[in-house]
Motif scaffolding. Structure first.
Motif, PDB file in Angstrom:
ATOM      1  N   THR A 162       0.831  -1.214   0.000  1.00  0.00           N
ATOM      2  CA  THR A 162       0.000   0.000   0.000  1.00  0.00           C
ATOM      3  C   THR A 162       0.867   1.267   0.000  1.00  0.00           C
ATOM      4  O   THR A 162       0.361   2.359  -0.174  1.00  0.00           O
ATOM      5  CB  THR A 162      -0.942   0.045   1.230  1.00  0.00           C
ATOM      6  OG1 THR A 162      -0.128   0.157   2.420  1.00  0.00           O
ATOM      7  CG2 THR A 162      -1.808  -1.204   1.321  1.00  0.00           C
ATOM      8  N   GLN A 163       2.180   1.104   0.224  1.00  0.00           N
ATOM      9  CA  GLN A 163       3.059   2.283   0.261  1.00  0.00           C
ATOM     10  C   GLN A 163       3.947   2.410  -0.971  1.00  0.00           C
ATOM     11  O   GLN A 163       4.771   3.319  -1.060  1.00  0.00           O
ATOM     12  CB  GLN A 163       3.940   2.229   1.515  1.00  0.00           C
ATOM     13  CG  GLN A 163       3.124   2.348   2.789  1.00  0.00           C
ATOM     14  CD  GLN A 163       4.010   2.649   3.991  1.00  0.00           C
ATOM     15  OE1 GLN A 163       5.003   3.354   3.873  1.00  0.00           O
ATOM     16  NE2 GLN A 163       3.645   2.105   5.127  1.00  0.00           N
ATOM     17  N   THR A 197      -1.175  -6.849  -6.240  1.00  0.00           N
ATOM     18  CA  THR A 197      -1.174  -5.389  -6.081  1.00  0.00           C
ATOM     19  C   THR A 197       0.117  -4.794  -6.653  1.00  0.00           C
ATOM     20  O   THR A 197       0.082  -3.806  -7.398  1.00  0.00           O
ATOM     21  CB  THR A 197      -1.303  -5.030  -4.588  1.00  0.00           C
ATOM     22  OG1 THR A 197      -2.441  -5.710  -4.070  1.00  0.00           O
ATOM     23  CG2 THR A 197      -1.461  -3.534  -4.390  1.00  0.00           C
TER      24      THR A 197
END
Ligand SMILES: *Cc1c(COP(=O)(O)O)cnc(C)c1O
Length: 381
Positions: free
Chosen positions: A115-116, A142
């Motif tokens: 997510t970063q 992802t």
């Protein structure tokens, strides 16, 4: 008298046929790189790690250096990676003048926090390097979607992950390139060794040239060209065939090497939860869609003092346990050559200061493992 015979942290495994194969290699005089055992080991490796082909190298470090050459990096280009990894992951790109950009890890798997990643991308970013920590897969769907959207190459540093999978796909087959280690501390080894796994035929052809000092010597030996010449940059990244012979014997017995490791890993995981929960100790998390190859078992202690305390307590019992990576972003060369992404590396700093790896190797006996468990249970928390 309590049993105080030493329990090491790792023990290199000998499967059985290694020396016979090494002798065969020397007797055949085909001792240089790219000989018959290299072909055998590469084929066995491709079955385990996927890819269109694999090239054996003298180490995972060298395979990572090859990925840096294949990326055609220019000074100032950026490569996103976790700070919680071995120095070679960053060194390979820093050697080309590129800047390692360190992104934090997830608190559950200790893998790159997907997510970063996007926030760390700039117009100089060329690649994302993931490390499947302890052989548990990074959240690859992802990462691959982000890479696709921004036109970036994904490289798997799969030094821990041979035999693992993500959503049914082998680790090593998910990015455009993957690197393997056959260092004596890894599940499968040949003393020192490694491989570059390619998932793209064009990259495989160029990698063959790069590892042969920038020449098309491999094509020449296959009769595809009538002479070999210097056609690209490169270096000497071949593994000598007697080492490939040693590795072949190990890869042939991969399941036999893995079976006791998987049993011992699971035994830790069955026996520790009650103690861990009562004492605020963290244990490894394996997401449902990940299969791991039992490369490592670790506990996450409640504080840094307890990390040091537990290691010392086990040492008194002649058991070697180990902390792991010193975060690269806080190391002298990490500060000089890399930078931290916008999200910081707080989880990395916290977990690396609390993690303790326990003895795990194919020859570890239940009696020895019970001594490790007694060591944990008797540690004052
Ligand atoms: C062991 C390891 C390496 C280096 O492997 P060598 O074969 O010793 O060069 C690189 N990355 C990771 C994550 C490792 O664990």
């Amino acid at each position: 008298m309590p049993d105080l015979s030493p329990i090491p942290f790792v023990k290199a495994f000998v499967a059985g046929d290694e020396l016979a194969y090494v002798n065969q290699s020397f007797a055949s005089a085909a001792v240089v790189g790219d000989g018959p055992f290299t072909a055998r080991a590469s084929e066995l490796l491709t079955k385990l790690a996927g890819g269109v082909g694999a090239l054996l190298t003298p180490s995972c470090t060298h395979a990572l250096e090859m990925t840096a050459l294949l990326l055609d990096l220019e000074p100032g280009d950026e490569v996103i990676m976790p700070s919680f990894t071995f120095v070679s992951t960053a060194n390979a790109y820093a050697l080309r003048g590129a800047v390692p950009v360190f992104v934090d890890i997830r608190p559950d798997t200790l893998n790159l926090d997907e997510t970063q990643v996007e926030a760390a991308i700039t117009d100089r970013t060329k690649a994302i390097v993931v490390v499947h920590y302890a052989g548990v897969a990074v959240e690859m769907d992802t990462v691959l979607a982000i890479a696709d959207k921004h036109g970036l190459t994904v490289i798997e540093d799969n030094a821990h992950g041979l035999g693992g999978s993500y959503k049914g796909r082998p680790l090593g087959s998910l990015g455009q390139m993957a690197t393997q280690s056959f260092h004596g501390t890894k599940n499968v080894h040949c003393g020192e060794g490694g491989a570059l796994v390619l998932n793209d035929a064009d990259l495989l052809h160029r990698a063959e040239v790069i590892r042969e000092k920038g020449t098309n010597r491999s094509q020449f030996f296959r009769g595809q060209v009538d002479k070999y010449r210097w056609i690209d940059i490169g270096s000497s990244y071949l593994l000598a065939d007697p080492l490939a012979a040693f590795l072949t014997a190990q890869l042939e017995l991969f399941e036999e090497i893995q079976a006791p490791r998987l049993t011992m890993w699971q035994r830790y995981h069955d026996k520790l939860p009650e103690w861990a929960q009562a004492n605020g100790v963290g244990l490894p998390t394996v997401p449902a869609d990940c299969v791991h190859p039992a490369h490592m078992y670790y506990v996450v202690m409640p504080s840094h003092e307890h990390q040091l305390g537990l290691i010392a307590h086990l040492r008194e019992r002649n058991i070697t346990a180990a902390f792991h990576y010193v975060p690269l972003h806080s190391a002298p060369a990490g500060k000089k050559y890399g930078r931290v992404g916008p999200g910081g590396c707080d989880v990395t700093e916290d977990l690396s200061s609390r993690l303790v790896r326990l003895p795990l190797f194919s020859q570890l006996t239940e009696t020895e493992q019970d001594r490790v468990l007694d060591g944990l249970f008797s540690y004052p928390l």
